[in-house]
Design a protein around this motif. Structure first.
Motif, mmCIF file in Angstrom:
data_model
loop_
_atom_site.group_PDB
_atom_site.id
_atom_site.type_symbol
_atom_site.label_atom_id
_atom_site.label_comp_id
_atom_site.label_asym_id
_atom_site.label_seq_id
_atom_site.Cartn_x
_atom_site.Cartn_y
_atom_site.Cartn_z
ATOM 1 N N TRP A 224 31.067 99.727 -10.180
ATOM 2 C CA TRP A 224 30.315 99.950 -8.922
ATOM 3 C C TRP A 224 31.375 100.354 -7.738
ATOM 4 O O TRP A 224 32.583 99.743 -7.844
ATOM 5 N N ASP A 225 30.752 100.637 -6.479
ATOM 6 C CA ASP A 225 31.678 100.675 -5.490
ATOM 7 C C ASP A 225 31.009 100.253 -4.393
ATOM 8 O O ASP A 225 31.422 100.039 -3.240
ATOM 9 N N VAL A 226 29.935 99.584 -4.361
ATOM 10 C CA VAL A 226 29.160 98.743 -3.376
ATOM 11 C C VAL A 226 28.795 97.385 -4.043
ATOM 12 O O VAL A 226 27.841 97.137 -5.173
ATOM 13 N N VAL A 227 29.126 96.521 -3.452
ATOM 14 C CA VAL A 227 29.023 95.015 -3.489
ATOM 15 C C VAL A 227 27.825 94.563 -2.982
ATOM 16 O O VAL A 227 28.007 94.521 -1.637
ATOM 17 N N SER A 228 26.744 94.137 -3.380
ATOM 18 C CA SER A 228 25.575 93.699 -2.594
ATOM 19 C C SER A 228 25.773 92.342 -1.982
ATOM 20 O O SER A 228 25.195 91.894 -1.164
ATOM 21 N N GLY A 229 26.665 91.235 -2.772
ATOM 22 C CA GLY A 229 26.598 90.136 -2.184
ATOM 23 C C GLY A 229 25.525 89.078 -2.490
ATOM 24 O O GLY A 229 25.233 88.155 -1.908
ATOM 25 N N ASP A 230 24.607 89.455 -3.428
ATOM 26 C CA ASP A 230 23.379 88.836 -3.636
ATOM 27 C C ASP A 230 23.333 87.412 -4.474
ATOM 28 O O ASP A 230 22.641 86.666 -4.251
ATOM 29 N N ALA A 231 24.575 87.379 -5.092
ATOM 30 C CA ALA A 231 24.842 86.335 -6.103
ATOM 31 C C ALA A 231 25.000 85.126 -5.195
ATOM 32 O O ALA A 231 25.765 84.781 -4.286
ATOM 33 N N PHE A 232 23.870 84.092 -5.465
ATOM 34 C CA PHE A 232 23.876 82.704 -4.566
ATOM 35 C C PHE A 232 23.527 82.911 -3.085
ATOM 36 O O PHE A 232 23.750 82.114 -2.530
ATOM 37 N N ALA A 233 23.203 84.086 -2.590
ATOM 38 C CA ALA A 233 23.086 84.411 -1.196
ATOM 39 C C ALA A 233 21.638 83.751 -0.810
ATOM 40 O O ALA A 233 20.565 83.537 -1.624
ATOM 41 N N HIS A 256 21.644 91.663 -8.766
ATOM 42 C CA HIS A 256 21.258 90.935 -10.020
ATOM 43 C C HIS A 256 19.784 90.632 -10.194
ATOM 44 O O HIS A 256 18.918 90.761 -9.021
ATOM 45 N N CYS A 257 19.398 90.498 -11.205
ATOM 46 C CA CYS A 257 18.009 90.327 -11.907
ATOM 47 C C CYS A 257 17.787 88.784 -12.273
ATOM 48 O O CYS A 257 17.293 88.751 -13.450
ATOM 49 N N THR A 258 18.371 87.793 -11.426
ATOM 50 C CA THR A 258 18.040 86.472 -12.087
ATOM 51 C C THR A 258 17.709 85.763 -10.813
ATOM 52 O O THR A 258 18.412 85.316 -9.803
ATOM 53 N N ARG A 259 16.418 84.957 -10.983
ATOM 54 C CA ARG A 259 16.153 84.195 -9.872
ATOM 55 C C ARG A 259 17.012 82.909 -9.398
ATOM 56 O O ARG A 259 17.186 82.661 -8.304
ATOM 57 N N SER A 260 17.488 82.363 -10.612
ATOM 58 C CA SER A 260 18.163 80.976 -10.287
ATOM 59 C C SER A 260 19.424 81.389 -9.370
ATOM 60 O O SER A 260 19.986 80.702 -8.710
ATOM 61 N N ALA A 261 20.093 82.585 -9.819
ATOM 62 C CA ALA A 261 21.469 82.677 -9.247
ATOM 63 C C ALA A 261 21.258 83.781 -8.045
ATOM 64 O O ALA A 261 22.347 84.048 -7.244
ATOM 65 N N ALA A 262 20.308 84.573 -8.019
ATOM 66 C CA ALA A 262 20.287 85.582 -6.862
ATOM 67 C C ALA A 262 18.712 85.369 -6.358
ATOM 68 O O ALA A 262 17.857 86.506 -6.623
ATOM 69 N N PRO A 263 18.302 84.632 -5.768
ATOM 70 C CA PRO A 263 16.856 84.364 -5.279
ATOM 71 C C PRO A 263 16.281 85.408 -4.114
ATOM 72 O O PRO A 263 15.144 85.368 -3.947
ATOM 73 N N VAL A 264 17.268 86.003 -3.316
ATOM 74 C CA VAL A 264 16.766 86.633 -2.216
ATOM 75 C C VAL A 264 16.786 88.177 -2.336
ATOM 76 O O VAL A 264 16.599 89.112 -1.697
ATOM 77 N N THR A 265 17.206 88.642 -3.697
ATOM 78 C CA THR A 265 17.368 89.994 -4.058
ATOM 79 C C THR A 265 16.103 90.729 -4.029
ATOM 80 O O THR A 265 15.969 91.785 -3.345
ATOM 81 N N GLU A 266 15.030 90.328 -4.252
ATOM 82 C CA GLU A 266 13.702 91.094 -4.459
ATOM 83 C C GLU A 266 13.306 91.213 -2.714
ATOM 84 O O GLU A 266 12.960 92.463 -2.258
ATOM 85 N N ARG A 267 13.627 90.303 -1.902
ATOM 86 C CA ARG A 267 13.353 90.595 -0.445
ATOM 87 C C ARG A 267 14.121 91.607 0.280
ATOM 88 O O ARG A 267 13.853 92.314 0.932
ATOM 89 N N ALA A 268 15.615 91.502 -0.210
ATOM 90 C CA ALA A 268 16.495 92.573 0.375
ATOM 91 C C ALA A 268 16.220 93.805 -0.039
ATOM 92 O O ALA A 268 16.107 94.680 0.653
ATOM 93 N N ILE A 269 15.686 94.103 -1.401
ATOM 94 C CA ILE A 269 15.306 95.389 -1.829
ATOM 95 C C ILE A 269 14.009 96.056 -1.138
ATOM 96 O O ILE A 269 14.062 97.196 -0.619
ATOM 97 N N ARG A 270 13.252 94.955 -0.489
ATOM 98 C CA ARG A 270 12.049 95.611 0.576
ATOM 99 C C ARG A 270 12.479 96.098 1.760
ATOM 100 O O ARG A 270 11.701 96.936 2.124
#
Length: 294
Positions: A224-233, A256-270
């Protein structure tokens, strides 16, 4: 994320680190990560165009030719010549020994995220471990049956292919290709289709020895060339802003597609999706991004 913050996260969340700390920053010492992949290497630069294609057929995904000495090739971003395209990728992480945690109620899946991607009509690539597909076969089958998605390989075990990789257990070199094949077998057993011959190293950690060990699996390694930083965010807006600040035409984003380790990813996608669309970006799968680099 600066090094001091990353050290705090590693110290506090060590029991969870095997999931996906590659998204928190640079690769560990001695391993090539996205920054290392950006320069010349035996495997070729990430911006290099694919030099060969998969077996003939209109739907065959593009692949890259092996590097010097037969090393597994590495792809980390597309070409700006393809216009304003961006590939969102999501690691569905689960290590081989986390079954007890899943049985105890920990969620390594994120169906709300997949639902949001569908609702927003976003094409994406899911890098899935074989163990995740075994734990969530119905979801693996559903993702693999949806033409908006493609499933790529993130190993079976989510064990490291190098030493010193965020504390992940290390596979021996003679286990590497077999671990990848076992993941493909798990996808098939789950009934997943739309599976592409792409592989992402657990933790993003690789070196020439890992590329050599992976070669018999005949995959293209995707970084990848862009790190989202979503892990544990915990701040969805911060994750979204980091992606929005980093994306350029041809970018490949790791999330990431893991609720336990990346709980805010879905909100960020919106937030990410409408803002990038307003800038004129089109969301594509890795296979399309790679094809556009030829």
């Amino acid at each position: 994320m600066n090094s001091s913050v990353r050290k705090v996260i590693i110290g506090v969340l060590a029991p969870l680190l095997p999931l996906c700390l590659a998204a928190c920053g640079t690769a560990p010492p001695g391993a090539a990560g996205p920054a290392a992949a950006a320069g010349p290497s035996a495997a070729g630069s990430p911006s290099a165009a694919p030099r060969s294609a998969a077996p003939a057929g209109p739907s065959a995904p593009p692949v890259m030719a092996p590097g010097p000495g037969g090393l597994t090739p590495v792809f980390a971003r597309g070409s700006a010549k393809g216009g304003k395209t961006v590939a969102l990728t999501f690691d569905a992480d689960m290590t081989a020994d986390q079954g007890a945690r899943a049985a105890g109620g920990e969620h390594f899946d994120n169906p709300a995220l997949i639902g949001t991607l569908r609702r927003l009509k976003v094409d994406a690539t899911v890098f899935m471990t074989g163990r995740w597909a075994e734990e969530y076969p119905d979801q693996a089958r559903s993702i693999g049956a949806d033409p908006r998605f493609e499933i790529a390989n993130h190993s079976y075990s989510h064990h490291a292919f190098t030493g010193d990789c965020y504390g992940l257990p290390r596979l021996d070199a003679d286990q590497a290709a077999g671990d990848v094949r076992r993941a493909f077998d798990a996808f098939k057993a789950a009934g997943a289709r739309n599976v592409v011959p792409y592989f992402r190293f657990p933790g993003g950690c690789y070196d020439d020895e890992a590329l050599r060990a992976l070669a018999p699996a005949k995959v293209t390694a995707v970084q990848w060339d862009v790190v989202s930083g979503d892990a544990f965010a915990t701040d969805a807006d911060a994750v979204a802003q980091q992606v929005l600040d980093g994306v350029k035409p041809g970018s490949l984003v790791v999330m990431h597609c893991t609720r336990s380790a990346a709980p805010v990813t879905e909100r960020a996608i919106r937030r990410i999706v409408p803002e990038l669309r307003a800038r004129g970006y089109r969301f594509v799968k890795v296979s399309e991004l790679m094809a556009g680099a030829r």
